[in-house]
Design an enzyme around this catalytic site. Structure first.
Site, short mmCIF file in Angstrom:
data_model
loop_
_atom_site.label_atom_id
_atom_site.label_comp_id
_atom_site.label_asym_id
_atom_site.label_seq_id
_atom_site.Cartn_x
_atom_site.Cartn_y
_atom_site.Cartn_z
N ARG A 1 79.08 142.08 40.82
CA ARG A 1 78.95 141.14 41.94
C ARG A 1 78.97 139.68 41.52
O ARG A 1 78.96 138.79 42.37
CB ARG A 1 77.68 141.44 42.75
CG ARG A 1 76.36 141.36 41.99
CD ARG A 1 75.25 141.88 42.90
NE ARG A 1 73.96 142.01 42.24
CZ ARG A 1 73.01 141.09 42.26
NH1 ARG A 1 73.21 139.96 42.89
NH2 ARG A 1 71.85 141.30 41.66
N HIS B 1 67.55 122.34 43.74
CA HIS B 1 66.44 121.66 44.42
C HIS B 1 66.95 120.63 45.42
O HIS B 1 66.31 120.36 46.43
CB HIS B 1 65.52 121.00 43.39
CG HIS B 1 64.53 121.95 42.80
ND1 HIS B 1 64.07 121.85 41.52
CD2 HIS B 1 63.92 123.03 43.33
CE1 HIS B 1 63.20 122.81 41.27
NE2 HIS B 1 63.10 123.54 42.36
N ARG C 1 58.26 141.93 44.97
CA ARG C 1 58.97 142.78 44.00
C ARG C 1 58.52 142.40 42.59
O ARG C 1 58.48 141.22 42.25
CB ARG C 1 60.48 142.55 44.14
CG ARG C 1 61.32 143.37 43.18
CD ARG C 1 62.80 143.18 43.45
NE ARG C 1 63.26 141.84 43.14
CZ ARG C 1 64.48 141.38 43.43
NH1 ARG C 1 65.34 142.16 44.06
NH2 ARG C 1 64.83 140.14 43.10
N ARG D 1 60.99 137.42 45.55
CA ARG D 1 61.58 137.64 44.23
C ARG D 1 60.70 136.98 43.17
O ARG D 1 60.88 135.81 42.84
CB ARG D 1 63.00 137.05 44.20
CG ARG D 1 63.94 137.67 45.22
CD ARG D 1 65.32 137.03 45.12
NE ARG D 1 66.30 137.64 46.01
CZ ARG D 1 66.63 137.16 47.20
NH1 ARG D 1 66.04 136.06 47.65
NH2 ARG D 1 67.52 137.77 47.94
N CYS E 1 66.93 144.89 52.41
CA CYS E 1 66.53 143.57 51.90
C CYS E 1 67.64 142.84 51.16
O CYS E 1 67.43 141.76 50.64
CB CYS E 1 65.29 143.68 51.00
SG CYS E 1 65.61 144.48 49.42
N ASN F 1 72.64 144.45 47.67
CA ASN F 1 73.43 143.68 46.70
C ASN F 1 73.77 144.53 45.47
O ASN F 1 74.92 144.60 45.04
CB ASN F 1 72.68 142.42 46.26
CG ASN F 1 72.41 141.48 47.41
OD1 ASN F 1 72.92 141.66 48.50
ND2 ASN F 1 71.60 140.47 47.17
N ASP F 2 72.75 145.16 44.89
CA ASP F 2 72.99 146.01 43.72
C ASP F 2 73.59 147.36 44.13
O ASP F 2 74.44 147.90 43.42
CB ASP F 2 71.70 146.24 42.94
CG ASP F 2 71.51 145.21 41.83
OD1 ASP F 2 72.52 144.70 41.32
OD2 ASP F 2 70.36 144.93 41.47
N GLU G 1 68.46 150.99 45.16
CA GLU G 1 69.63 150.18 44.82
C GLU G 1 70.49 150.82 43.75
O GLU G 1 71.48 150.25 43.30
CB GLU G 1 69.18 148.78 44.37
CG GLU G 1 68.12 148.81 43.29
CD GLU G 1 67.49 147.45 43.02
OE1 GLU G 1 68.14 146.42 43.31
OE2 GLU G 1 66.36 147.41 42.51
#
Length: 599
Positions: free
Chosen positions: A488, A212, A355, A319, A525, A477-478, A454
């Site tokens: 990863r 944050h 998603r 997400r 994405c 990414n995946d 993915e």
């Protein structure tokens, strides 16, 4: 007798070295862009020591009263911080303090503190420390960066309560001009009360991209570098530094020649930013007329301000699991509906792809018990959890369908690896529509449904899946970790986790072509979507959308507008002839040099 004791450490950490080598360089991770020159304000956290001791039955009521008085004092202090932050940052960032106030008054957490006083017969300070430690221990066991960052929020709240118990509520204030704060880490509360006119940037020896503190710093347009090893011990208060949050470098006591060089670099950077910002209302269209959508990846509604500032064409990936991570309990339908509705209304008709819950792997949830697995990335995660825990899945689908009534919302299913999974997810969605119909709850049944590509199985069968959905979104990414067999999250083999691997690029090409043949649109994405070296490759393939972090959108738009689609088709052909990731990266770097576009 008062037995709670406080010990305050030296806040500034003055450097005692008599000589200093000029132009000493430290490297960290840049998390909020910018370049500044200023003087170090070294801030070592106040060390708060609360003595633990047993109490008698007669003292229990006194300790409970002390705890309640401290909670009220901490509440007042946090509300003051929130009001100050609202005047400087706006409503989105103040939600951080809403969360802190909520944590402070959480009946479960506060109830546990009271129970510890009553049952274990310990003083109020000890009860606070023990309750906070139990929560942080639980979160630290989760192999998930988001939860590790939330530990800092919980500890911040605990410290407010402990300081309120001792009457020592303090904050970081009265900075000198042109200060660059050097600290181990900072809390949102500390940042909120700093005089921002005097603060030029932050250097943190720890910290993370999802904290944050970093979110607030980005909102203030402050350059920030985190994870700078060794700097806290060696750099002293008052030393002049260059903070380059583009390269991640910090230069200590620069000489005159280097200062002049960096001043020119700063001027060039800000001229570049002004130029990029002028592109916010222009389309991402190549010289020869090919337009690609540039959208944002976000994890919370707090990130909407940046999306709106750069005039993003949509949200390519929301997400939703981060909504589940902000609470000890799974969010109900109304809470989810409120967040989804706010997002689609703010986007005012632009597409918002949400998603469905993608947990498991490296993402745990406090309200969902996940099994210990030897290979969690290959285990019970994402759509596999949703299809088994249909109560959770249906609650989310109802909230999504209802929010679609207020804007252009699309649903996307993660980690689909078989046609059976996809069809079952769609069947449950249809079932949920029937339940809303029978309940007379308004929703928009005309909603686009897509899937993440993915998993290699989904990529290989892309032509079959394309007949079942409205769109594909390639989650690089995946996809990379599954194609190359690289975890990863494992730093030891991070060099193998690359989007330039020829196998990855060939698979992406096949998926895009399958989507074209079926007449559906396809986007990227994952992090590769914001990689400017790969932009010509994606343009050449004819990808419809690139979704990326907000900060990359204007940079990628500038690159797109300097390219020609026909030339990019040739780049694709050249890339697919190469044999190694290194060759691909070198080739694309040469393309950039020849085109001479800036990044």
């Amino acid at each position: 007798m008062i037995r709670d004791k406080v010990k305050l450490a030296n806040k500034t950490g003055l450097n005692t070295r008599s000589a200093k080598e000029m132009n000493e360089v430290y490297q960290g991770v840049p998390v909020s862009k910018g370049i500044v020159i200023g003087k170090v304000y070294k801030y070592l956290k106040e060390e708060l020591i609360i003595e633990d001791y047993p109490i008698s039955e007669e003292e229990v009521l006194t300790e409970l009263e002390k705890l309640e008085e401290a909670r009220q004092r901490a509440n007042r202090f946090l509300k003051e911080i929130k009001e100050k932050a609202a005047s400087e940052l706006g409503s989105e960032e103040t939600k951080i303090f809403d969360a802190h106030i909520s944590m402070l008054n959480d009946p479960v957490v506060y109830g546990e503190m009271k129970d510890l006083i009553k049952k274990e017969k310990i003083n109020a300070g000890a009860a606070v420390k023990k309750a906070i430690q139990r929560i942080t221990d639980k979160f630290s066991r989760m192999d998930n960066e988001y939860f590790k960052e939330r530990i800092k929020d919980i500890q911040d709240v605990g410290n407010h309560l402990l300081r309120a118990l001792t009457g020592e509520i303090t904050s970081l204030q009265n900075l000198p001009e042109d200060s660059i704060i050097l600290a181990e880490d900072l809390t949102p509360s500390e940042i909120a009360l700093i005089d921002k006119d005097r603060l030029k940037g932050l250097i943190l020896s720890k910290g993370g991209k999802t904290s944050h503190t970093v979110i607030m710093a980005r909102g203030l347009m402050l350059p920030v570098i985190v994870n700078v090893e060794g700097i806290l011990d060696k750099v002293g208060h008052g030393e002049r530094v260059i903070l380059d949050a583009l390269s991640g470098e910090i230069v200590v006591e620069p000489d005159r020649e280097l200062l002049d060089k960096y001043r020119e670099k700063i001027n060039k950077y800000y001229r570049r930013q002004q130029k990029l910002f002028r592109l916010k209302d222009k389309s991402a269209t190549t010289i020869d007329g090919f337009t690609i959508g540039l959208s944002a990846n976000i994890g919370t509604d707090e990130e909407l301000r940046g999306v709106l500032e750069v005039n993003s064409e949509g949200i390519g990936l929301f997400r939703s699991e981060f909504l589940y991570m902000n609470t000890e309990e799974l969010p109900d339908e109304e809470k989810q509906f409120k967040v989804y509705r706010e997002v689609v209304e703010e986007m005012a008709g632009k597409p918002v792809i949400i998603r469905t819950l993608d947990t498991g792997g490296d993402k745990g949830l406090p309200g969902l018990e996940l099994p210990d697995e030897l290979n969690p990335f290959l285990g019970w995660r994402a759509i596999r959890i949703s299809l088994e825990r249909r109560d959770i899945f249906k609650t989310q689908l109802k909230a999504l369908l209802r929010a679609r009534y207020y804007g252009n919302l699309k649903i996307m299913f993660p980690l689909i690896s078989s046609l059976e999974e996809l069809r079952e997810a769609k069947r449950i969605l249809k079932e949920v529509k029937g339940e809303l119909d029978r309940a007379g709850i308004p929703y928009d049944p005309d909603i686009e449904v897509g899937m993440m590509v993915e998993v290699p199985a989904a990529a290989i069968l892309a032509d079959i899946f394309a007949r079942e959905v409205d769109f594909f979104s390639i989650g690089t990414n995946d996809l990379i970790q599954y194609i190359v067999a690289v975890d990863r999250t494992n730093d030891k083999i991070a060099n193998l986790n690359t989007p330039y691997h020829p196998a990855v690029l060939r698979v992406i090409k096949e998926v895009v072509e399958a989507a074209y043949r079926a007449g559906i649109w396809v986007g990227i994405c994952g992090e590769a979507g914001g990689d400017s070296l790969l932009t010509p490759f994606f343009i050449g393939l004819g990808v419809n959308e690139l979704s990326m972090s907000v900060g990359a959108i204007l940079e990628i738009k500038d690159v797109v507008r300097q390219l020609k689609r026909e030339e990019c088709k040739g780049i694709v052909e050249d890339v697919l002839k190469l044999s190694t990731a290194e060759e691909v990266k070198e080739y694309l770097t040469e393309v950039r040099k020849k085109k001479s576009y800036e990044i």
